[in-house]
Design a protein around this motif. Structure first.
Motif, PDB file in Angstrom:
ATOM      1  N   ILE A   1      66.726 -44.608  42.241  1.00  0.00           N
ATOM      2  CA  ILE A   1      67.293 -43.579  41.356  1.00  0.00           C
ATOM      3  C   ILE A   1      67.867 -44.312  40.143  1.00  0.00           C
ATOM      4  CG2 ILE A   1      68.982 -41.694  41.215  1.00  0.00           C
ATOM      5  CD1 ILE A   1      67.211 -41.198  43.596  1.00  0.00           C
TER       6      ILE A   1
ATOM      7  N   GLY B   1      71.166 -29.948  48.396  1.00  0.00           N
ATOM      8  CA  GLY B   1      72.368 -30.578  48.951  1.00  0.00           C
ATOM      9  C   GLY B   1      73.638 -29.897  48.488  1.00  0.00           C
TER      10      GLY B   1
ATOM     11  N   GLN C   1      76.799 -34.627  38.524  1.00  0.00           N
ATOM     12  CA  GLN C   1      77.793 -34.222  39.536  1.00  0.00           C
ATOM     13  C   GLN C   1      79.222 -34.522  39.087  1.00  0.00           C
ATOM     14  OE1 GLN C   1      76.646 -34.602  43.611  1.00  0.00           O
ATOM     15  NE2 GLN C   1      78.714 -34.835  44.342  1.00  0.00           N
TER      16      GLN C   1
ATOM     17  N   GLU D   1      92.074 -36.020  49.038  1.00  0.00           N
ATOM     18  CA  GLU D   1      90.934 -36.783  48.499  1.00  0.00           C
ATOM     19  C   GLU D   1      91.254 -38.275  48.532  1.00  0.00           C
ATOM     20  OE1 GLU D   1      87.715 -36.519  47.545  1.00  0.00           O
ATOM     21  OE2 GLU D   1      87.894 -38.628  47.008  1.00  0.00           O
ATOM     22  N   ALA D   2      90.326 -39.043  49.112  1.00  0.00           N
ATOM     23  CA  ALA D   2      90.542 -40.478  49.285  1.00  0.00           C
ATOM     24  C   ALA D   2      90.537 -41.230  47.949  1.00  0.00           C
ATOM     25  CB  ALA D   2      89.473 -41.041  50.215  1.00  0.00           C
ATOM     26  N   ASP D   3      89.693 -40.804  47.003  1.00  0.00           N
ATOM     27  CA  ASP D   3      89.561 -41.520  45.730  1.00  0.00           C
ATOM     28  C   ASP D   3      90.625 -41.095  44.727  1.00  0.00           C
ATOM     29  OD1 ASP D   3      87.491 -43.067  46.512  1.00  0.00           O
ATOM     30  OD2 ASP D   3      85.929 -41.801  45.647  1.00  0.00           O
TER      31      ASP D   3
ATOM     32  N   VAL E   1      89.673 -31.357  53.674  1.00  0.00           N
ATOM     33  CA  VAL E   1      89.524 -32.818  53.556  1.00  0.00           C
ATOM     34  C   VAL E   1      88.292 -33.104  52.718  1.00  0.00           C
ATOM     35  CG1 VAL E   1      89.334 -34.994  54.799  1.00  0.00           C
ATOM     36  CG2 VAL E   1      90.587 -33.073  55.824  1.00  0.00           C
ATOM     37  N   GLY E   2      88.498 -33.716  51.536  1.00  0.00           N
ATOM     38  CA  GLY E   2      87.374 -34.076  50.677  1.00  0.00           C
ATOM     39  C   GLY E   2      87.375 -33.297  49.385  1.00  0.00           C
ATOM     40  N   GLY E   3      87.442 -34.031  48.268  1.00  0.00           N
ATOM     41  CA  GLY E   3      87.405 -33.408  46.942  1.00  0.00           C
ATOM     42  C   GLY E   3      86.061 -33.655  46.296  1.00  0.00           C
ATOM     43  N   GLY E   4      84.984 -33.212  46.959  1.00  0.00           N
ATOM     44  CA  GLY E   4      83.655 -33.162  46.332  1.00  0.00           C
ATOM     45  C   GLY E   4      83.401 -31.715  45.926  1.00  0.00           C
TER      46      GLY E   4
ATOM     47  N   ILE F   1      66.907 -34.581  48.823  1.00  0.00           N
ATOM     48  CA  ILE F   1      67.213 -34.152  47.444  1.00  0.00           C
ATOM     49  C   ILE F   1      66.057 -33.378  46.817  1.00  0.00           C
ATOM     50  CG2 ILE F   1      68.912 -35.927  46.919  1.00  0.00           C
ATOM     51  CD1 ILE F   1      66.785 -37.539  45.488  1.00  0.00           C
TER      52      ILE F   1
ATOM     53  N   ARG G   1      93.774 -40.710  52.260  1.00  0.00           N
ATOM     54  CA  ARG G   1      92.610 -40.676  53.165  1.00  0.00           C
ATOM     55  C   ARG G   1      93.040 -40.170  54.534  1.00  0.00           C
ATOM     56  NH1 ARG G   1      87.651 -42.959  53.402  1.00  0.00           N
ATOM     57  NH2 ARG G   1      87.898 -43.947  51.368  1.00  0.00           N
TER      58      ARG G   1
ATOM     59  N   ARG H   1      74.249 -38.680  41.258  1.00  0.00           N
ATOM     60  CA  ARG H   1      74.203 -37.774  42.415  1.00  0.00           C
ATOM     61  C   ARG H   1      73.586 -36.464  41.943  1.00  0.00           C
ATOM     62  NH1 ARG H   1      79.046 -37.773  46.333  1.00  0.00           N
ATOM     63  NH2 ARG H   1      77.345 -37.430  47.766  1.00  0.00           N
TER      64      ARG H   1
ATOM     65  N   ILE I   1      72.214 -33.188  40.179  1.00  0.00           N
ATOM     66  CA  ILE I   1      72.119 -32.756  38.777  1.00  0.00           C
ATOM     67  C   ILE I   1      71.666 -31.304  38.646  1.00  0.00           C
ATOM     68  CG2 ILE I   1      71.847 -34.887  37.445  1.00  0.00           C
ATOM     69  CD1 ILE I   1      68.846 -34.629  37.773  1.00  0.00           C
TER      70      ILE I   1
ATOM     71  N   GLY J   1      82.029 -35.203  53.227  1.00  0.00           N
ATOM     72  CA  GLY J   1      80.801 -35.859  52.805  1.00  0.00           C
ATOM     73  C   GLY J   1      79.927 -36.406  53.924  1.00  0.00           C
TER      74      GLY J   1
ATOM     75  N   ALA K   1      85.223 -31.346  54.599  1.00  0.00           N
ATOM     76  CA  ALA K   1      84.257 -31.407  53.492  1.00  0.00           C
ATOM     77  C   ALA K   1      84.255 -32.846  53.002  1.00  0.00           C
ATOM     78  CB  ALA K   1      84.671 -30.435  52.385  1.00  0.00           C
TER      79      ALA K   1
HETATM   80  C1  LIG Z   1      70.487 -39.200  44.053  1.00  0.00           C
HETATM   81  C2  LIG Z   1      70.983 -37.867  44.503  1.00  0.00           C
HETATM   82  C3  LIG Z   1      70.572 -36.727  43.839  1.00  0.00           C
HETATM   83  C4  LIG Z   1      70.998 -35.471  44.263  1.00  0.00           C
HETATM   84  N1  LIG Z   1      70.584 -34.364  43.580  1.00  0.00           N
HETATM   85  C5  LIG Z   1      71.020 -33.132  43.964  1.00  0.00           C
HETATM   86  C6  LIG Z   1      70.703 -31.983  43.191  1.00  0.00           C
HETATM   87  O1  LIG Z   1      70.070 -32.072  42.147  1.00  0.00           O
HETATM   88  N2  LIG Z   1      71.162 -30.773  43.621  1.00  0.00           N
HETATM   89  C7  LIG Z   1      71.904 -30.649  44.756  1.00  0.00           C
HETATM   90  O2  LIG Z   1      72.265 -29.525  45.117  1.00  0.00           O
HETATM   91  N3  LIG Z   1      72.277 -31.746  45.478  1.00  0.00           N
HETATM   92  C8  LIG Z   1      71.857 -32.975  45.105  1.00  0.00           C
HETATM   93  N4  LIG Z   1      72.274 -34.082  45.790  1.00  0.00           N
HETATM   94  C9  LIG Z   1      73.161 -33.919  46.965  1.00  0.00           C
HETATM   95  C10 LIG Z   1      74.644 -33.801  46.573  1.00  0.00           C
HETATM   96  O3  LIG Z   1      75.065 -34.921  45.828  1.00  0.00           O
HETATM   97  C11 LIG Z   1      75.496 -33.661  47.838  1.00  0.00           C
HETATM   98  O4  LIG Z   1      74.897 -32.705  48.687  1.00  0.00           O
HETATM   99  C12 LIG Z   1      76.928 -33.224  47.500  1.00  0.00           C
HETATM  100  O5  LIG Z   1      77.640 -34.265  46.866  1.00  0.00           O
HETATM  101  C13 LIG Z   1      77.696 -32.829  48.773  1.00  0.00           C
HETATM  102  O6  LIG Z   1      78.998 -32.454  48.411  1.00  0.00           O
HETATM  103  P1  LIG Z   1      80.221 -32.584  49.437  1.00  0.00           P
HETATM  104  O7  LIG Z   1      81.397 -32.051  48.715  1.00  0.00           O
HETATM  105  O8  LIG Z   1      79.815 -32.007  50.735  1.00  0.00           O
HETATM  106  O9  LIG Z   1      80.367 -34.154  49.712  1.00  0.00           O
HETATM  107  P2  LIG Z   1      80.731 -35.309  48.705  1.00  0.00           P
HETATM  108  O10 LIG Z   1      80.270 -35.009  47.339  1.00  0.00           O
HETATM  109  O11 LIG Z   1      80.229 -36.561  49.332  1.00  0.00           O
HETATM  110  O12 LIG Z   1      82.322 -35.324  48.671  1.00  0.00           O
HETATM  111  C14 LIG Z   1      83.082 -35.768  49.781  1.00  0.00           C
HETATM  112  C15 LIG Z   1      84.457 -36.178  49.271  1.00  0.00           C
HETATM  113  O13 LIG Z   1      85.268 -36.488  50.406  1.00  0.00           O
HETATM  114  C16 LIG Z   1      86.035 -37.641  50.132  1.00  0.00           C
HETATM  115  N5  LIG Z   1      86.353 -38.242  51.437  1.00  0.00           N
HETATM  116  C17 LIG Z   1      85.503 -38.841  52.298  1.00  0.00           C
HETATM  117  N6  LIG Z   1      86.164 -39.237  53.415  1.00  0.00           N
HETATM  118  C18 LIG Z   1      87.443 -38.858  53.249  1.00  0.00           C
HETATM  119  C19 LIG Z   1      88.600 -38.976  54.072  1.00  0.00           C
HETATM  120  N7  LIG Z   1      88.570 -39.537  55.289  1.00  0.00           N
HETATM  121  N8  LIG Z   1      89.777 -38.503  53.594  1.00  0.00           N
HETATM  122  C20 LIG Z   1      89.833 -37.902  52.367  1.00  0.00           C
HETATM  123  N9  LIG Z   1      88.760 -37.772  51.563  1.00  0.00           N
HETATM  124  C21 LIG Z   1      87.589 -38.237  51.998  1.00  0.00           C
HETATM  125  C22 LIG Z   1      85.128 -38.486  49.264  1.00  0.00           C
HETATM  126  O14 LIG Z   1      85.871 -39.418  48.485  1.00  0.00           O
HETATM  127  C23 LIG Z   1      84.438 -37.432  48.406  1.00  0.00           C
HETATM  128  O15 LIG Z   1      85.129 -37.176  47.217  1.00  0.00           O
HETATM  129  C24 LIG Z   1      71.864 -35.353  45.372  1.00  0.00           C
HETATM  130  C25 LIG Z   1      72.296 -36.507  46.035  1.00  0.00           C
HETATM  131  C26 LIG Z   1      71.873 -37.755  45.603  1.00  0.00           C
HETATM  132  C27 LIG Z   1      72.356 -38.984  46.327  1.00  0.00           C
END
Ligand SMILES: Cc1cc2nc3c(=O)[nH]c(=O)nc-3n(C[C@H](O)[C@H](O)[C@H](O)COP(=O)(O)OP(=O)(O)OC[C@H]3O[C@@H](n4cnc5c(N)ncnc54)[C@H](O)[C@@H]3O)c2cc1C
Length: 566
Positions: free
Chosen positions: A214, A329, A131, A60-62, A36-39, A324, A156, A70, A72, A190, A188
């Protein structure tokens, strides 16, 4: 002032909603794994599972990869993982590599740091890449595996019912809701994880009061790629400002709000633009610039206490939120994905007991605590949470101007590879055969160039190129691999457990044999304190599982059996 925003530098594809699955006879189709989640973390988990042949549904919800400011900074360890997942080329082609940075107190430079890098490395210590590009490259790799990765866009997860043998998810798609049965669910989703909430779980730790604005701007500048930190700068007294270069002339500026500043007002363009203008003037940047994106950030240092809840496994921001500063992250989430994917694949493929998944939680919760302790120190230095911290920081910064010995206290503690030294998967060291050098069980491999026997021809590569979605035994020798190790590889392979033994020699050319490599620099043997007969057994995620000065096939077999049934 109403600024003209520069066009968003990334054109993302918008993917159509995936239609509802056909539900045969009222009973939905069952899937081994639903992510769950396409990050970044969801894609890396799906790619990791696919590399072991496990089919995945990714929800992925989006309708596209993320947009806005986010992550970099992507670390060498993440790049190593991304390479094993088949997505490295885009990261290196589009990303900006860098090795260090500078910190200033008022108008004086107080620190010039470099991250570890030497002639043995294949990859830079860090690349800067937005990102949305990170996700796009991972998505491209996922889309190249339609046989194993089924991405459901605009879908979603809105419900979960946990069962002893898996979970029943409710998915809301554009054309209505439908159920999906999964043996295993990877959450996953978020920082605001629906699944975390639905399971009634709470993150524990510290949330900081300090806020950061930011801003991403478009600016044509020839400055090198490095991390710039300004403490109490003349352009923004009392604040801390960070500046990073990104590809395509995009610059990231983070600045701390002063106590009592209203965060909503702070991100209004009329308040952001003058601060950016005075920063650029202070830096001597005279070129035209335009904002692309403005947002606000508040640091959290939080984690779940366990990442395994029955058949639901948490990873990335759903499992932990890391400040950050220190860029942990996405980097730590990619490490979660790498740790989880092989373990879950081995369980799904019937090769390991599900207790292996408990070690995912143990290893990655310990890693999160390590990441949080560094992230917390960096955050408290960037934005002192109390008068006492502020006093201490001023003292350190003032002293650093004249006393180089205190400069290490300003070091931003950028992310580096975590070692699982205490994990119960590690093979116990053998008495009387201590190593004076080399990665200990739990650590990742020390990088070194080697000549690879790559199919028909030999080529220059690195020791991490020898890894794959399997156990790898690096066997140091000047002759042949003993018959007992050849038999072990065959026997395990017959049981479906993938093991590849690679002979590392000081002299013999690999002659195109993919199971051979040569230490042509002469640095590898001493770096690993190896003699002829030494071996290092490496897990599919690149961490050493065990090492033996004089290898005994039975000990290697026992280490693999123990890892699969811990
Ligand atoms: C300003 C800023 C700067 C940063 N800089 C850094 C950096 O330089 N280096 C670093 O390592 N990290 C950095 N980070 C942190 C990084 O952005 C996050 O740690 C990272 O995005 C986490 O990835 P993820 O896949 O766990 O979650 P996310 O990227 O949040 O992805 C989650 C995905 O799940 C989807 N989703 C949510 N709920 C549902 C649902 N119910 N059903 C289906 N899909 C759903 C969302 O649409 C999203 O696509 C930064 C963050 C910020 C805000």
């Amino acid at each position: 002032m109403s600024p003209e925003f520069a066009p968003y530098p990334f054109i993302s594809t918008h993917y159509p909603a995936t239609p509802r699955d056909a539900v045969a006879g009222g009973e939905p189709k069952r899937h081994p794994v639903v992510v769950v989640g396409g990050g970044p973390v969801g894609y890396c988990t799906a790619l990791g599972l696919a590399s072991h042949g496990v089919p995945v549904v990714l929800v992925e919800a989006d309708d596209s990869v993320c947009f806005g400011s986010r992550a970099i900074c992507i670390s060498r360890r993440s790049l190593e993982i991304v390479e094993r997942l088949g997505a490295l080329d885009g990261f290196l082609r589009d990303g900006l590599p860098w090795t260090g940075g500078r910190s200033f107190y008022r108008d004086t430079e107080v620190l010039h740091f470099t991250m570890p890098t030497d002639a043995n490395q294949k990859l830079p210590p860090m690349v800067n890449l937005a990102q949305y590009s990170i996700e796009q490259h991972l998505l491209d790799a996922a889309q190249a595996r339609p046989d194993l990765i089924d991405i459901r866009w605009q879908t979603r997860v809105t419900g979960i019912e946990r069962r002893a043998d898996g979970a029943r998810l409710t998915l809301a798609a554009a054309d209505g809701e439908y159920p999906l049965l999964a043996d295993w669910v990877v959450a996953a989703d978020g920082g605001r994880s629906f699944l975390r909430e639905a399971l009634g779980l709470q993150l524990k730790g510290t949330s900081y009061e300090g806020r950061y604005v930011i801003v991403d701007i478009l600016l044509d500048s020839q400055r090198p790629t490095e991390r710039l930190a300004y403490f109490d700068p003349p352009c923004n007294p009392g604040s801390t400002v960070l500046v990073h270069k990104q590809p395509n002339n995009v610059w990231r500026i983070d600045y701390q709000l002063r106590d009592g500043e209203d965060p909503d007002a702070a991100i209004l363009p009329e308040n952001v633009m003058p601060r950016v203008a005075s920063l650029l003037e202070m830096m001597g940047e005279r070129g035209e610039w335009k904002p692309i994106w403005m947002g606000i950030y508040k640091a959290n240092a939080l984690t779940l206490e366990s990442y395994r809840h029955g058949r639901v496994l948490f990873a990335g921001d759903a499992a932990h939120l890391v400040p950050i500063f220190g860029v942990r992250g996405a980097n730590s989430g990619i490490d979660d994905a790498d740790n989880l994917a092989w373990k879950l694949a081995f369980v799904v493929n019937g090769l390991a007991s599900d207790r292996l998944l408990d070690t995912y939680s143990e290893e990655r919760v310990a890693a999160a605590h390590e990441n949080l302790s560094y992230g917390t120190k960096s955050t408290e230095f960037m934005a002192p949470p109390s008068f006492a911290f502020d006093l201490m920081r001023k003292a350190v910064l003032s002293l650093a101007v004249r006393h180089p010995e205190v400069r290490s206290l300003i070091n931003p503690r950028q992310t580096s590879a975590i070692s699982y030294l205490g994990t119960r998967l590690n093979a116990a060291p053998r008495q009387g055969a201590a190593f004076a050098a080399g990665p200990a069980p739990g650590a990742v491999l020390a990088e070194c160039p080697v000549t690879l026997g790559d199919g028909g021809e030999s080529r220059e590569g690195h020791v991490t190129d020898l890894l794959g979605p399997r156990f790898t035994l690096l066997y140091f020798c000047d002759g042949d691999v003993p018959a007992a190790l050849v038999d072990l590889e065959r026997k395990l392979g017959g049981d479906g457990v993938p093991l590849k033994t690679v002979a590392l020699s000081r002299t013999a050319a690999p002659n195109g044999d993919a199971a051979r490599a040569r230490d042509h620099t002469g640095r590898l043997f001493p770096m690993y304190d190896a003699v002829s007969g030494t071996s290092y057994l490496v897990r599919p995620d690149g961490h050493v599982l065990g090492r033996w000065k004089h290898t005994d096939a039975a000990a290697v077999a026992a280490a693999i059996h123990h890892a699969l049934r811990p």
